[in-house]
Design an enzyme around this catalytic site. Structure first.
Site, PDB file in Angstrom:
ATOM      1  N   ASN A  77      -3.010  -3.870  -6.238  1.00 48.41           N
ATOM      2  CA  ASN A  77      -2.690  -4.616  -7.457  1.00 48.41           C
ATOM      3  C   ASN A  77      -3.525  -5.895  -7.460  1.00 48.41           C
ATOM      4  O   ASN A  77      -3.580  -6.608  -6.458  1.00 48.41           O
ATOM      5  CB  ASN A  77      -1.197  -4.958  -7.492  1.00 48.41           C
ATOM      6  CG  ASN A  77      -0.334  -3.714  -7.579  1.00 48.41           C
ATOM      7  OD1 ASN A  77      -0.677  -2.757  -8.266  1.00 48.41           O
ATOM      8  ND2 ASN A  77       0.778  -3.708  -6.864  1.00 48.41           N
TER       9      ASN A  77
ATOM     10  N   HIS B 166      -4.157  -6.977  -0.346  1.00 44.32           N
ATOM     11  CA  HIS B 166      -3.522  -5.939   0.463  1.00 44.32           C
ATOM     12  C   HIS B 166      -3.674  -4.588  -0.212  1.00 44.32           C
ATOM     13  O   HIS B 166      -3.651  -4.488  -1.439  1.00 44.32           O
ATOM     14  CB  HIS B 166      -2.048  -6.256   0.719  1.00 44.32           C
ATOM     15  CG  HIS B 166      -1.258  -6.568  -0.521  1.00 44.32           C
ATOM     16  ND1 HIS B 166      -1.312  -7.802  -1.148  1.00 44.32           N
ATOM     17  CD2 HIS B 166      -0.401  -5.819  -1.262  1.00 44.32           C
ATOM     18  CE1 HIS B 166      -0.528  -7.795  -2.208  1.00 44.32           C
ATOM     19  NE2 HIS B 166       0.037  -6.589  -2.318  1.00 44.32           N
TER      20      HIS B 166
ATOM     21  N   ASP C 226       6.002  -2.334   4.426  1.00 46.25           N
ATOM     22  CA  ASP C 226       6.462  -3.150   3.302  1.00 46.25           C
ATOM     23  C   ASP C 226       7.962  -3.431   3.481  1.00 46.25           C
ATOM     24  O   ASP C 226       8.734  -2.550   3.874  1.00 46.25           O
ATOM     25  CB  ASP C 226       6.231  -2.417   1.973  1.00 46.25           C
ATOM     26  CG  ASP C 226       6.302  -3.355   0.778  1.00 46.25           C
ATOM     27  OD1 ASP C 226       5.255  -3.577   0.145  1.00 46.25           O
ATOM     28  OD2 ASP C 226       7.405  -3.858   0.484  1.00 46.25           O
ATOM     29  N   ILE C 227       8.372  -4.638   3.164  1.00 46.16           N
ATOM     30  CA  ILE C 227       9.775  -5.037   3.348  1.00 46.16           C
ATOM     31  C   ILE C 227      10.694  -4.316   2.347  1.00 46.16           C
ATOM     32  O   ILE C 227      11.878  -4.130   2.611  1.00 46.16           O
ATOM     33  CB  ILE C 227       9.902  -6.579   3.255  1.00 46.16           C
ATOM     34  CG1 ILE C 227      11.123  -7.076   3.995  1.00 46.16           C
ATOM     35  CG2 ILE C 227       9.862  -7.070   1.828  1.00 46.16           C
ATOM     36  CD1 ILE C 227      11.118  -8.571   4.272  1.00 46.16           C
TER      37      ILE C 227
ATOM     38  N   GLY D 292      -0.112  -6.686 -11.798  1.00 45.10           N
ATOM     39  CA  GLY D 292       1.172  -6.568 -11.104  1.00 45.10           C
ATOM     40  C   GLY D 292       1.179  -7.156  -9.703  1.00 45.10           C
ATOM     41  O   GLY D 292       2.114  -6.925  -8.941  1.00 45.10           O
ATOM     42  N   GLN D 293       0.153  -7.936  -9.359  1.00 40.53           N
ATOM     43  CA  GLN D 293       0.112  -8.508  -8.011  1.00 40.53           C
ATOM     44  C   GLN D 293       1.153  -9.616  -7.882  1.00 40.53           C
ATOM     45  O   GLN D 293       1.250 -10.488  -8.748  1.00 40.53           O
ATOM     46  CB  GLN D 293      -1.291  -9.069  -7.722  1.00 40.53           C
ATOM     47  CG  GLN D 293      -1.445  -9.551  -6.287  1.00 40.53           C
ATOM     48  CD  GLN D 293      -2.874 -10.001  -5.967  1.00 40.53           C
ATOM     49  OE1 GLN D 293      -3.748 -10.017  -6.834  1.00 40.53           O
ATOM     50  NE2 GLN D 293      -3.089 -10.368  -4.720  1.00 40.53           N
TER      51      GLN D 293
ATOM     52  N   HIS E 208      -1.783  -1.122  -0.516  1.00 39.31           N
ATOM     53  CA  HIS E 208      -0.552  -0.373  -0.257  1.00 39.31           C
ATOM     54  C   HIS E 208      -0.918   1.060   0.112  1.00 39.31           C
ATOM     55  O   HIS E 208      -1.772   1.676  -0.529  1.00 39.31           O
ATOM     56  CB  HIS E 208       0.309  -0.279  -1.531  1.00 39.31           C
ATOM     57  CG  HIS E 208       0.878  -1.566  -2.021  1.00 39.31           C
ATOM     58  ND1 HIS E 208       2.167  -1.973  -1.723  1.00 39.31           N
ATOM     59  CD2 HIS E 208       0.361  -2.536  -2.805  1.00 39.31           C
ATOM     60  CE1 HIS E 208       2.400  -3.138  -2.319  1.00 39.31           C
ATOM     61  NE2 HIS E 208       1.327  -3.493  -2.991  1.00 39.31           N
TER      62      HIS E 208
END
Ligand code: 5GP
Ligand code: ZN
Length: 112
Positions: A87, A100, A31-32, A93-94, A102
């Site tokens: 999410n 994806h 994740d960035i 909260g997407q 997490h």
């Protein structure tokens, strides 16, 4: 491929990522904006907007994504466990509308 989808662009190699796994139809990358010492995501290469947009034909693909989580978590040093979060939708909260999972860990136990 969805034209304006960040993760489709990552799959296509148009946006760089810190890749940790690539198969025929699955990609995993860090994740960035990590929220823990280890935070990566596993995605289908196919554009599926969210879990709510998955179909029965994705059953096997979704199963393989989940089964990959503990393998990659261990490779990333998460010997003591990890969290998985999906999410779904704005109310869930997407933010990126390409399905994806997490995988998060390294912060110790954390209540939901
Ligand atoms: P969501 O809220 O949709 O479940 O999570 C989206 C996640 O994608 C966020 O944790 C965010 O940091 C991550 N993200 C957004 N854009 C990029 C990007 O260009 N590259 C990577 N590696 N992660 C991204
Ligand atoms: Zn996409």
């Amino acid at each position: 491929m969805s034209e304006d989808c960040i993760f489709c662009k990552i799959v296509a190699g148009e946006i760089p990522c810190k890749k940790i796994y690539e198969g025929n139809d699955i990609l995993a990358f860090h994740d960035i904006h990590p929220v823990a010492p280890v935070h990566f995501m596993i995605i289908p290469k196919e554009h599926i907007a969210s879990l709510a947009d998955a179909h029965v034909r994705h059953e096997e693909l979704l199963g393989r994504i989940l089964l990959l989580a503990p393998i990659l978590a261990k490779e990333q040093g998460l010997d003591d466990g990890f969290r998985t979060i999906i999410n779904t939708g704005r109310g869930g909260g997407q933010e990126v509308f390409h399905l994806h999972v997490h995988v998060i860990g390294g912060n110790g136990p954390r209540p939901m």
